[in-house]
Design an enzyme around this catalytic site. Structure first.
Site, mmCIF file in Angstrom:
data_model
loop_
_atom_site.group_PDB
_atom_site.id
_atom_site.type_symbol
_atom_site.label_atom_id
_atom_site.label_comp_id
_atom_site.label_asym_id
_atom_site.label_seq_id
_atom_site.Cartn_x
_atom_site.Cartn_y
_atom_site.Cartn_z
ATOM 1 N N GLY A 21 0.832 -1.190 0.000
ATOM 2 C CA GLY A 21 0.000 0.000 0.000
ATOM 3 C C GLY A 21 0.869 1.242 0.000
ATOM 4 C CB CYS A 22 0.345 4.652 -1.340
ATOM 5 S SG CYS A 22 -1.318 5.015 -0.742
#
Length: 309
Positions: A113-114
């Protein structure tokens, strides 16, 4: 010629991956007609034909896609949250100890995930080296451009008639149940979830993740952290730097349009700030996915990526 299928190529991440691969002469993209994009038989046929398949889908659809691809030989790179801590899946942050070699041999790779990428890049080396304990209580805030919210949020921010509230930064996931927390805990080996405060602001792309430490929670010194990051991250896509000269500021948009990440340590000897800056669409999404594909294919992992050499 490597054959690549992007399942969910109309979303933000899928479109970015497609744009990046379209001009590569070593890649042949498998595309489905608009009317067949959700057809199970057509998708299954594409999986069977592909060498690499990117899943750019909501979690439930990604789980379904893995079932469709069960009989195929394609390496699956899933950009959803669905498999990031699942058994049999390799977490796709190759800069972490031992993971590059495991990614190269894996058939199932979960793209990070970012927000999680920035947090894990800061914290995982510290827990691994024993500079902080695994039961530490951490606080993290993360600034992101609005493209991280996908097509709907992009349309909302770029609407001429938009709400005036969008002019200011907005904190979200107020119930402390953000979907990235699980991978942040598992990959860093943490026993407690951090207090996590993600904030979306009125700029298209970029990300700045900050983790704060008190001296009493550090089993060493600030110099030890800097030395660790310098030895741990040797590039090309994650590197330690001294704080950038931005007249006392650090912009969350500094790495917009790029696929690399900067790690910085600021603060003072008593209250320490660990900061990572990157693009939520680059090292935080499509750039990381292509990096993982390059590793699987035995290519330079920076092939087709934008970074500062």
């Amino acid at each position: 010629m490597t054959k690549v299928f992007i399942d969910g190529s109309s979303g933000t991440t899928g479109l970015r991956i497609r744009e990046r691969l379209y001009t590569r002469k070593d890649i042949e993209l498998i595309t489905l007609e608009e009317g067949l994009r959700k057809d199970k038989a057509a998708r299954q046929g594409a999986f069977n034909e592909a060498d690499i398949a990117f899943l750019c889908l909501p979690d439930a659809a990604a789980v379904e896609a893995v079932e469709l691809a069960k009989g195929a030989k394609a390496v699956i790179i899933d950009t959803s949250t669905a498999h990031r801590t699942a058994t049999g899946w390799e977490y796709g942050l190759p800069e972490l100890t031992g993971r590059r070699d495991r990614i190269a041999k894996s058939r199932f790779i979960a793209n990070p995930g970012c927000h999680a990428s920035g947090f894990i890049a800061l914290v995982a080396p510290l827990t691994e080296a024993g500079l902080v304990s695994k039961d530490i209580l951490l606080t993290c805030f993360s600034l992101t451009g609005y493209s991280g919210g996908g097509k709907n949020m992009i349309a909302e921010y770029e609407d001429p008639q938009r709400s005036p509230l969008l002019k200011g930064p907005r904190q979200y996931a107020l119930g402390q149940a953000h979907k990235h927390l699980k991978e942040m805990n598992v990959i860093c080996g943490l026993e407690n979830s951090p207090v996590f405060c993600p904030i979306v602001a009125d700029f298209y792309s970029g990300m700045e993740v900050t983790v704060s430490l008190f001296k009493k929670d550090l089993k060493g010194t600030v110099k030890d952290i800097r030395n660790l990051y310098q030895s741990y991250y040797r590039g090309p896509l994650i590197r330690f730097t001294e704080a950038s000269d931005e007249k006392g500021f650090l912009s969350a948009a500094a790495y917009s349009g790029r696929d690399d990440m900067e790690i910085t340590v600021t603060g003072n000897d008593d209250r320490i700030l660990l900061i990572s800056r990157f693009d939520n669409l680059g090292k935080g999404a499509s750039g990381a996915a292509i990096q993982n594909m390059n590793i699987v294919l035995g290519l330079s992992e920076t092939e087709g990526l934008e970074y500062k050499s």
